[in-house]
Write a protein that holds these residues in place. Structure first.
Motif, PDB file in Angstrom:
ATOM      1  N   UNK A  10      15.821  15.177   9.160  1.00  0.00           N
ATOM      2  CA  UNK A  10      15.066  14.874   7.956  1.00  0.00           C
ATOM      3  C   UNK A  10      14.966  16.090   7.037  1.00  0.00           C
ATOM      4  N   UNK A  11      14.971  17.286   7.623  1.00  0.00           N
ATOM      5  CA  UNK A  11      14.855  18.500   6.807  1.00  0.00           C
ATOM      6  C   UNK A  11      16.063  18.708   5.905  1.00  0.00           C
ATOM      7  N   UNK A  12      17.185  18.064   6.223  1.00  0.00           N
ATOM      8  CA  UNK A  12      18.380  18.184   5.398  1.00  0.00           C
ATOM      9  C   UNK A  12      18.253  17.454   4.063  1.00  0.00           C
ATOM     10  N   UNK A  13      17.352  16.479   3.981  1.00  0.00           N
ATOM     11  CA  UNK A  13      17.391  15.584   2.827  1.00  0.00           C
ATOM     12  C   UNK A  13      16.076  15.407   2.090  1.00  0.00           C
ATOM     13  N   UNK A  14      14.950  15.855   2.637  1.00  0.00           N
ATOM     14  CA  UNK A  14      13.653  15.529   2.030  1.00  0.00           C
ATOM     15  C   UNK A  14      12.822  16.781   1.768  1.00  0.00           C
ATOM     16  N   UNK A  15      12.107  16.774   0.636  1.00  0.00           N
ATOM     17  CA  UNK A  15      11.264  17.915   0.271  1.00  0.00           C
ATOM     18  C   UNK A  15      10.112  17.475  -0.621  1.00  0.00           C
ATOM     19  N   UNK A  16       9.007  18.196  -0.535  1.00  0.00           N
ATOM     20  CA  UNK A  16       7.881  18.011  -1.460  1.00  0.00           C
ATOM     21  C   UNK A  16       7.904  19.046  -2.585  1.00  0.00           C
ATOM     22  N   UNK A  17       9.041  19.705  -2.765  1.00  0.00           N
ATOM     23  CA  UNK A  17       9.132  20.794  -3.742  1.00  0.00           C
ATOM     24  C   UNK A  17       8.845  20.344  -5.163  1.00  0.00           C
ATOM     25  N   UNK A  18       9.115  19.080  -5.490  1.00  0.00           N
ATOM     26  CA  UNK A  18       8.929  18.595  -6.855  1.00  0.00           C
ATOM     27  C   UNK A  18       7.583  17.905  -7.057  1.00  0.00           C
ATOM     28  N   UNK A  19       6.746  17.898  -6.030  1.00  0.00           N
ATOM     29  CA  UNK A  19       5.481  17.178  -6.112  1.00  0.00           C
ATOM     30  C   UNK A  19       4.360  18.095  -6.608  1.00  0.00           C
ATOM     31  N   UNK A  20       3.759  17.794  -7.763  1.00  0.00           N
ATOM     32  CA  UNK A  20       2.690  18.660  -8.293  1.00  0.00           C
ATOM     33  C   UNK A  20       1.429  18.636  -7.436  1.00  0.00           C
ATOM     34  N   UNK A  41       0.877  -1.163   0.000  1.00  0.00           N
ATOM     35  CA  UNK A  41       0.000   0.000   0.000  1.00  0.00           C
ATOM     36  C   UNK A  41       0.917   1.216   0.000  1.00  0.00           C
ATOM     37  N   UNK A  42       0.567   2.223  -0.782  1.00  0.00           N
ATOM     38  CA  UNK A  42       1.464   3.358  -0.981  1.00  0.00           C
ATOM     39  C   UNK A  42       0.905   4.633  -0.368  1.00  0.00           C
ATOM     40  N   UNK A  43       1.803   5.551  -0.020  1.00  0.00           N
ATOM     41  CA  UNK A  43       1.379   6.852   0.478  1.00  0.00           C
ATOM     42  C   UNK A  43       0.637   7.579  -0.639  1.00  0.00           C
ATOM     43  N   UNK A  44      -0.606   8.012  -0.406  1.00  0.00           N
ATOM     44  CA  UNK A  44      -1.331   8.717  -1.463  1.00  0.00           C
ATOM     45  C   UNK A  44      -0.559   9.943  -1.957  1.00  0.00           C
ATOM     46  N   UNK A  45      -0.670  10.179  -3.233  1.00  0.00           N
ATOM     47  CA  UNK A  45      -0.147  11.400  -3.854  1.00  0.00           C
ATOM     48  C   UNK A  45       1.377  11.537  -3.742  1.00  0.00           C
ATOM     49  N   UNK A  46       2.053  10.481  -3.301  1.00  0.00           N
ATOM     50  CA  UNK A  46       3.523  10.449  -3.164  1.00  0.00           C
ATOM     51  C   UNK A  46       4.070  11.543  -2.265  1.00  0.00           C
ATOM     52  N   UNK A  47       3.234  12.088  -1.386  1.00  0.00           N
ATOM     53  CA  UNK A  47       3.663  13.167  -0.506  1.00  0.00           C
ATOM     54  C   UNK A  47       4.486  12.611   0.656  1.00  0.00           C
ATOM     55  N   UNK A  48       5.596  13.276   0.930  1.00  0.00           N
ATOM     56  CA  UNK A  48       6.478  12.888   2.015  1.00  0.00           C
ATOM     57  C   UNK A  48       6.031  13.507   3.331  1.00  0.00           C
ATOM     58  N   UNK A  49       6.204  12.771   4.420  1.00  0.00           N
ATOM     59  CA  UNK A  49       5.858  13.285   5.742  1.00  0.00           C
ATOM     60  C   UNK A  49       6.998  13.044   6.714  1.00  0.00           C
ATOM     61  N   UNK A  50       7.013  13.786   7.798  1.00  0.00           N
ATOM     62  CA  UNK A  50       8.075  13.661   8.803  1.00  0.00           C
ATOM     63  C   UNK A  50       7.950  12.379   9.612  1.00  0.00           C
ATOM     64  N   UNK A  51       6.744  12.032  10.021  1.00  0.00           N
ATOM     65  CA  UNK A  51       6.560  10.950  10.974  1.00  0.00           C
ATOM     66  C   UNK A  51       7.104   9.618  10.474  1.00  0.00           C
ATOM     67  N   UNK A  52       6.744   9.232   9.242  1.00  0.00           N
ATOM     68  CA  UNK A  52       7.164   7.919   8.748  1.00  0.00           C
ATOM     69  C   UNK A  52       8.635   7.887   8.363  1.00  0.00           C
ATOM     70  N   UNK A  53       9.255   9.057   8.149  1.00  0.00           N
ATOM     71  CA  UNK A  53      10.681   9.106   7.873  1.00  0.00           C
ATOM     72  C   UNK A  53      11.494   9.170   9.160  1.00  0.00           C
ATOM     73  N   UNK A  54      10.967   9.856  10.167  1.00  0.00           N
ATOM     74  CA  UNK A  54      11.717  10.039  11.404  1.00  0.00           C
ATOM     75  C   UNK A  54      11.642   8.844  12.347  1.00  0.00           C
ATOM     76  N   UNK A  55      10.717   7.921  12.108  1.00  0.00           N
ATOM     77  CA  UNK A  55      10.612   6.777  13.019  1.00  0.00           C
ATOM     78  C   UNK A  55      11.896   5.969  13.069  1.00  0.00           C
ATOM     79  N   UNK A  56      12.743   6.103  12.032  1.00  0.00           N
ATOM     80  CA  UNK A  56      13.986   5.331  12.004  1.00  0.00           C
ATOM     81  C   UNK A  56      14.926   5.722  13.127  1.00  0.00           C
ATOM     82  N   UNK A  57      14.930   6.988  13.514  1.00  0.00           N
ATOM     83  CA  UNK A  57      15.773   7.397  14.628  1.00  0.00           C
ATOM     84  C   UNK A  57      15.357   6.647  15.899  1.00  0.00           C
TER      85      UNK A  57
END
Length: 364
Positions: free
Chosen positions: A320-330, A286-302
């Motif tokens: 996480x702010x050093x490496x991830x952005x939604x800037x390219x997501x339409x 199952x995939x994240x809708x709209x391919x939008x990135x979020x902090x919670x699912x990326x930061x759980x690794x710490x």
């Protein structure tokens, strides 16, 4: 047969397994003479991929950006190949991305999300041999036994460790054995390990063999819907040269993720077709809708690594702010990461911006 501009690239045995010379990023052409931007995509032919599902759906056919399949990266991590500009786009667990940044390998940016977790479409499943005493109500039966994982400090390693720890298992009494993905099931069948950790599409294959294997739990039992994320990451070299192509890429990934979520049976069949497993047995994520990135699912690794992994001082310095952005997501209204995927439950049908969004990670 795939059109030119989407050719498979063979790899040399024992080498880095990425053909570089003939796969320089830039413009290509199809038989009709149209121009497009290609991206070298590092992915194993037996691994699930939204890029390849999009290919089967025809989404790349008339797009201005198209994949060149290379790899997989084996002896050299995908993060390093991205940093060196030898591949353009790859996927991989967030733990690998943090490790790369902590070691100074920073030539890539996370631009699109990937899988989440549902009870019926888990990120990972845990199987024993049929008849094993190990089950959800008797996790301690694994003590003195062996667990097969595809990599240490990875999702297959960390999540099961935390699940066991939370259920009273002494991890010092469990041996974790690193095996290639395709060797975990045979090792379990032969009794060489007592529990195996599996991703789709193999989950469905094992579920179809109930006389041999029993699914006793999934990653959903540990982290719920978060799913851990193996986001799409792009080389900064390629992003700087092709920002509009990057935006179109993320848009197609989002469209494919949304289609797969709305058509789980059909997407699982495509998963089987593209990975070579029987289509009637395979499962998809199952995939994240709209391919939008979020902090919670990326930061759980710490948190995961702090609890059951190997933390270094430089690991803790990465954010996480050093490496991830939604800037390219339409489908993003701002370049900022969502706080959580709870903000992203509805499929967005119309684009929410007209171009690359403002972000310090654009053109870095």
């Amino acid at each position: 047969m795939s059109p030119s501009g989407r050719k498979w690239r063979a790899t040399a045995a024992g080498a880095v397994l990425v053909t570089v010379a003939s796969l320089l990023a830039g413009c290509g052409g199809d038989d009709a003479g149209g121009d497009f931007v290609s991206f070298r995509f590092a992915n194993s032919p037996t691994a699930l991929s939204l890029v390849r599902i999009a290919d089967e759906l025809g989404y790349w056919k008339d797009a201005g950006v198209r994949p060149e399949y290379v790899g997989p990266a084996t002896t050299v991590p995908a993060t390093q190949l991205l940093d060196q500009g030898k591949v353009d786009i790859a996927t991989g667990m967030q733990s690998d991305n943090i490790t790369a940044y902590s070691k100074g390998v920073k030539g890539f940016t996370l631009i699109a999300s990937s899988m989440l977790d549902l009870p019926e479409e888990p990120h990972m499943s845990y199987f024993t041999k049929a008849g094993s005493p190990i089950n959800k109500n008797n996790w301690k039966a694994i003590e003195g036994g062996k667990i097969g994982v595809s990599g240490f400090n990875s999702c297959t390693d960390l999540v099961i460790k935390r699940l066991l720890k939370d259920n009273g298992v002494d991890l010092n009494k469990v041996e974790f054995v690193e095996l290639k993905n395709e060797l975990v099931a045979p090792a379990l069948d032969k009794g060489e390990i007592d529990l195996g950790v599996f991703h789709p599409p193999l989950i469905g294959v094992l579920l179809s063999q109930k006389e041999k294997f029993t699914q006793i739990a999934t990653s959903f039992d540990d982290w719920g819907e978060l799913g851990g994320q193996a986001p799409f990451k792009a080389s900064n070299i390629w992003l700087k040269k092709n920002p509009e192509a990057a935006r179109e890429f993320v848009g197609i990934i989002a469209k494919t993720a949304n289609w797969a979520n709305e058509h789980p049976k059909e997407s699982a069949e495509i998963a089987g077709k593209t990975t070579g497993y029987p289509v009637e047995q395979t499962t998809n994520w199952h995939y994240a809708p709209n391919a939008l990135l979020d902090k919670e699912s990326l930061q759980l690794w710490w948190d995961l690594v702090e609890e059951v992994g190997e933390v270094t001082p430089t690991w803790r310095e990465v954010t996480i702010e050093q490496m991830a952005t939604n800037a390219y997501n339409p489908y993003a209204k701002t370049a900022d990461l969502l706080v959580s995927q709870t903000q992203n439950k509805t499929i967005i049908r119309d684009t929410q911006n007209t171009g690359i969004l403002d972000s310090p990670l654009v053109q870095k």
